[in-house]
Design a protein around this motif. Structure first.
Motif, PDB file in Angstrom:
ATOM      1  N   GLU A 153      -4.914  -0.228   9.273  1.00 53.70           N
ATOM      2  CA  GLU A 153      -4.393   0.269  10.549  1.00 53.70           C
ATOM      3  C   GLU A 153      -2.895   0.536  10.452  1.00 53.70           C
ATOM      4  N   GLN A 154      -2.184  -0.301   9.706  1.00 57.11           N
ATOM      5  CA  GLN A 154      -0.738  -0.126   9.547  1.00 57.11           C
ATOM      6  C   GLN A 154      -0.409   1.143   8.756  1.00 57.11           C
ATOM      7  N   LEU A 155      -1.343   1.619   7.945  1.00 55.24           N
ATOM      8  CA  LEU A 155      -1.104   2.791   7.105  1.00 55.24           C
ATOM      9  C   LEU A 155      -1.566   4.104   7.727  1.00 55.24           C
ATOM     10  N   VAL A 156      -2.156   4.058   8.910  1.00 50.26           N
ATOM     11  CA  VAL A 156      -2.626   5.280   9.566  1.00 50.26           C
ATOM     12  C   VAL A 156      -1.447   6.229   9.734  1.00 50.26           C
ATOM     13  N   GLY A 157      -1.667   7.467   9.352  1.00 49.91           N
ATOM     14  CA  GLY A 157      -0.644   8.484   9.498  1.00 49.91           C
ATOM     15  C   GLY A 157       0.395   8.493   8.385  1.00 49.91           C
ATOM     16  N   THR A 158       0.189   7.694   7.355  1.00 44.87           N
ATOM     17  CA  THR A 158       1.121   7.690   6.229  1.00 44.87           C
ATOM     18  C   THR A 158       0.459   8.343   5.025  1.00 44.87           C
ATOM     19  N   ALA A 159       1.250   8.639   4.032  1.00 44.80           N
ATOM     20  CA  ALA A 159       0.742   9.262   2.813  1.00 44.80           C
ATOM     21  C   ALA A 159       0.542   8.236   1.696  1.00 44.80           C
ATOM     22  N   GLN A 160       0.390   6.997   2.039  1.00 42.22           N
ATOM     23  CA  GLN A 160       0.273   5.932   1.050  1.00 42.22           C
ATOM     24  C   GLN A 160      -1.183   5.766   0.595  1.00 42.22           C
ATOM     25  N   THR A 161      -1.685   6.781  -0.106  1.00 41.73           N
ATOM     26  CA  THR A 161      -3.097   6.790  -0.469  1.00 41.73           C
ATOM     27  C   THR A 161      -3.460   5.684  -1.458  1.00 41.73           C
ATOM     28  N   ASP A 162      -2.558   5.342  -2.378  1.00 40.99           N
ATOM     29  CA  ASP A 162      -2.871   4.263  -3.324  1.00 40.99           C
ATOM     30  C   ASP A 162      -3.061   2.936  -2.605  1.00 40.99           C
ATOM     31  N   LYS A 163      -2.201   2.660  -1.634  1.00 39.93           N
ATOM     32  CA  LYS A 163      -2.332   1.414  -0.867  1.00 39.93           C
ATOM     33  C   LYS A 163      -3.616   1.429  -0.047  1.00 39.93           C
ATOM     34  N   ARG A 164      -3.908   2.571   0.564  1.00 41.50           N
ATOM     35  CA  ARG A 164      -5.160   2.682   1.346  1.00 41.50           C
ATOM     36  C   ARG A 164      -6.364   2.460   0.445  1.00 41.50           C
ATOM     37  N   ALA A 165      -6.350   3.079  -0.732  1.00 38.52           N
ATOM     38  CA  ALA A 165      -7.475   2.942  -1.661  1.00 38.52           C
ATOM     39  C   ALA A 165      -7.654   1.489  -2.086  1.00 38.52           C
ATOM     40  N   THR A 166      -6.567   0.793  -2.344  1.00 35.20           N
ATOM     41  CA  THR A 166      -6.650  -0.613  -2.745  1.00 35.20           C
ATOM     42  C   THR A 166      -7.232  -1.467  -1.627  1.00 35.20           C
ATOM     43  N   LEU A 167      -6.739  -1.263  -0.407  1.00 36.42           N
ATOM     44  CA  LEU A 167      -7.263  -2.043   0.727  1.00 36.42           C
ATOM     45  C   LEU A 167      -8.739  -1.736   0.967  1.00 36.42           C
ATOM     46  N   LEU A 168      -9.126  -0.475   0.852  1.00 33.79           N
ATOM     47  CA  LEU A 168     -10.536  -0.112   1.023  1.00 33.79           C
ATOM     48  C   LEU A 168     -11.403  -0.747  -0.059  1.00 33.79           C
ATOM     49  N   SER A 169     -10.919  -0.740  -1.283  1.00 36.39           N
ATOM     50  CA  SER A 169     -11.661  -1.346  -2.386  1.00 36.39           C
ATOM     51  C   SER A 169     -11.832  -2.848  -2.166  1.00 36.39           C
ATOM     52  N   ASN A 170     -10.752  -3.492  -1.762  1.00 38.79           N
ATOM     53  CA  ASN A 170     -10.821  -4.930  -1.504  1.00 38.79           C
ATOM     54  C   ASN A 170     -11.765  -5.241  -0.344  1.00 38.79           C
ATOM     55  N   ARG A 171     -11.671  -4.434   0.720  1.00 34.63           N
ATOM     56  CA  ARG A 171     -12.553  -4.670   1.867  1.00 34.63           C
ATOM     57  C   ARG A 171     -14.006  -4.411   1.485  1.00 34.63           C
TER      58      ARG A 171
END
Length: 82
Positions: free
Chosen positions: A37-55
């Motif tokens: 949720e904190q990354l919504v609207g950002t271009a931080q795809t690597d961080k999003r991918a890591t959080l999605l993988s962990n979840r």
């Protein structure tokens, strides 16, 4: 990290990892979701991918296969080489 008057932003990924290690997948899912949720609207795809993988892994522990697969698919789409 930026510190304003001693305040530090929460590292929800680290907290989620700790919850996962402590065999608290529900808490880990909540924390990883907060991070996403904190990354919504950002271009931080690597961080999003890591959080999605962990979840995804946490959902797998709970045998919530549809959610696990959905997060894994999205993580692969965001970071196909990882």
């Amino acid at each position: 990290m930026v510190s304003w008057f001693g305040w530090q932003p929460r590292d929800v990924k680290a907290e989620g990892n700790e919850a996962f290690k402590e065999k608290r997948p529900d808490a880990a899912i909540e924390l990883y979701s907060e991070g996403l949720e904190q990354l919504v609207g950002t271009a931080q795809t690597d961080k999003r991918a890591t959080l999605l993988s962990n979840r995804s892994a946490a959902y797998g522990v709970l045998q919530r296969w549809d959610e696990a697969l959905s997060d894994a698919d999205e993580a692969c789409r965001l970071a196909p080489g990882k």
